[in-house]
Design a protein around this motif. Structure first.
Motif, PDB file in Angstrom:
ATOM      1  N   PRO A  31      67.211 -18.839 -40.589  1.00 39.12           N
ATOM      2  CA  PRO A  31      66.495 -17.850 -39.771  1.00 39.12           C
ATOM      3  C   PRO A  31      66.563 -18.383 -38.046  1.00 39.12           C
ATOM      4  O   PRO A  31      66.621 -19.316 -38.121  1.00 39.12           O
ATOM      5  N   PRO A  32      66.592 -17.589 -37.062  1.00 33.65           N
ATOM      6  CA  PRO A  32      67.251 -17.469 -35.837  1.00 33.65           C
ATOM      7  C   PRO A  32      66.186 -18.630 -35.494  1.00 33.65           C
ATOM      8  O   PRO A  32      66.033 -19.104 -34.688  1.00 33.65           O
ATOM      9  N   ILE A  33      64.768 -18.044 -35.326  1.00 36.50           N
ATOM     10  CA  ILE A  33      63.989 -19.303 -35.045  1.00 36.50           C
ATOM     11  C   ILE A  33      62.821 -19.853 -36.032  1.00 36.50           C
ATOM     12  O   ILE A  33      62.231 -19.424 -37.042  1.00 36.50           O
ATOM     13  N   THR A  34      62.744 -20.718 -36.142  1.00 34.85           N
ATOM     14  CA  THR A  34      61.742 -21.470 -37.106  1.00 34.85           C
ATOM     15  C   THR A  34      60.499 -22.088 -36.138  1.00 34.85           C
ATOM     16  O   THR A  34      60.462 -22.811 -35.305  1.00 34.85           O
ATOM     17  N   PHE A  35      59.476 -21.918 -36.299  1.00 38.86           N
ATOM     18  CA  PHE A  35      58.505 -22.211 -36.250  1.00 38.86           C
ATOM     19  C   PHE A  35      57.288 -23.529 -37.650  1.00 38.86           C
ATOM     20  O   PHE A  35      57.578 -23.926 -38.927  1.00 38.86           O
ATOM     21  N   LEU A  36      57.163 -24.189 -37.026  1.00 44.35           N
ATOM     22  CA  LEU A  36      56.684 -25.484 -37.645  1.00 44.35           C
ATOM     23  C   LEU A  36      55.114 -25.176 -38.696  1.00 44.35           C
ATOM     24  O   LEU A  36      55.202 -25.535 -39.561  1.00 44.35           O
TER      25      LEU A  36
END
Length: 344
Positions: free
Chosen positions: A338-343
């Motif tokens: 994914p372009p952005i990873t959220f914790l």
């Protein structure tokens, strides 16, 4: 003039030739605000300073010695004796271009230390690529900038936990906490065990209260409890342990089961699904590792001051470029990430 005074004069001249001048602190941001638009409000003065930095040559370049920053230390090059970089104090106003260069240099220097521990953890627990990418992203996101020392500090992942955590992982696989599979030829293959990493994190969280308590202990007491001889020996042993448990195995192709128990998917390194899998210790793997290692050494010996602080990244970049050109890198995991990873 007497002959006896000549040695003293020659000595003073030699001192003047070899002594390098010290850098001069540039004016701080507060001084610039006070010197520009005195009759205006504080906000107007600050906006004037920002405008000066953005639209003027002095605001972008300043008087920094860019030749010193980017010139390699070649053995046949004649060195300048009196060239030293400008010294910026704590509240000094740094031009935009040096600030961007220094920030990039700092980011490159810290990058290898931030992503290496999660990579080693993921390899020791045979985690899949998605989980490994998540650990790396979590490490980069969690290692934020903290203020309080007067300087911008980076709180990074620690190498000190690697040897201890690896021993804990081995014990978990041995006592059955982490599952293993016995192949047809009798070799034992470790299954993925993300719970082991969670238990290590929980243990670290509990032990962190001890470090919080030690933060209130006077420094002189800590120096008596942990003298340089003790701390230096511990750091040396940690490094030696990492070389034996991770450095050399990964240099040969991988530290997973392709190194300890080659069978099944781990019959070749890093796995049989890799673009160009090979046996552990193949000359191709040894050559790629030596290329990265030699690139780091050459950068430290002959690189410019900017590259010397990012020598690890230079070595990794050279190794990745050659590996990609030779077909050893599979970019499918990067393309599918994914372009952005959220914790969460």
């Amino acid at each position: 003039m007497s002959i006896s005074g000549i040695p003293a004069i020659m000595s003073s001249l030699s001192v003047q030739e070899t002594q390098q001048p010290k850098g001069i602190d540039p004016p701080s941001l507060k001084q610039l605000e006070s010197q520009t638009h005195v009759g205006r409000s504080r906000l107007s003065r600050r906006m004037a300073v920002y405008k000066h930095k953005v639209i003027t040559k002095d605001g972008w370049l300043g008087d920094y010695d860019y030749t010193w920053l980017c010139t390699p230390s070649l053995p046949f090059r004649r060195k300048s004796k009196n060239r030293v970089p400008p010294f910026y104090s704590l509240d000094a106003d740094i031009p935009l271009l040096p600030a961007i260069v220094f920030g990039l240099q700092h980011a490159l220097a810290m990058l290898a230390g931030l992503i290496t521990p999660p990579i080693i953890f993921a390899s020791a627990l045979n985690l899949d690529s998605a989980t490994s990418s998540y650990l790396i992203s979590a490490s980069l996101i969690g290692c934020g900038y903290y203020l309080g020392t007067g300087l911008i500090s980076v709180v990074g992942t620690s190498f000190a936990t690697l040897s201890t955590a690896t021993a804990i992982f081995d014990a978990m696989y041995k006592d059955g906490t982490c599952a293993s599979t016995v192949a047809a030829d009798g070799t034992t293959i470790r299954n993925a065990c993300p719970d082991a990493y969670g238990k290590v994190l929980g243990t670290s969280l509990i032990c962190s209260f001890l470090e919080m308590f030690m933060a209130f202990v006077p420094p002189r007491v800590l120096k008596r409890l942990f003298p340089p001889l003790v701390t230096g020996t511990v750091v040396l042993m940690i490094g030696a342990s990492l070389i034996g448990s991770s450095g050399i195995p990964n240099w040969g192709g991988g530290s997973n089961d392709c190194y300890s128990a080659p069978s099944g998917i781990f019959a070749l390194c890093p796995t049989t699904t890799a673009p160009r899998p090979l046996l552990w210790g193949s000359p191709e793997f040894i050559g790629l590792g030596f290329l990265s290692f030699a690139s780091i050494l050459l950068t430290e010996m002959f690189g410019s001051p900017f590259l010397k602080n990012a020598s690890i990244i230079v070595g990794l970049a050279v190794g990745c470029i050659v590996s990609g050109a030779a077909g050893y890198i599979d970019g499918s995991s990067i393309a599918s990430a994914p372009p952005i990873t959220f914790l969460w």
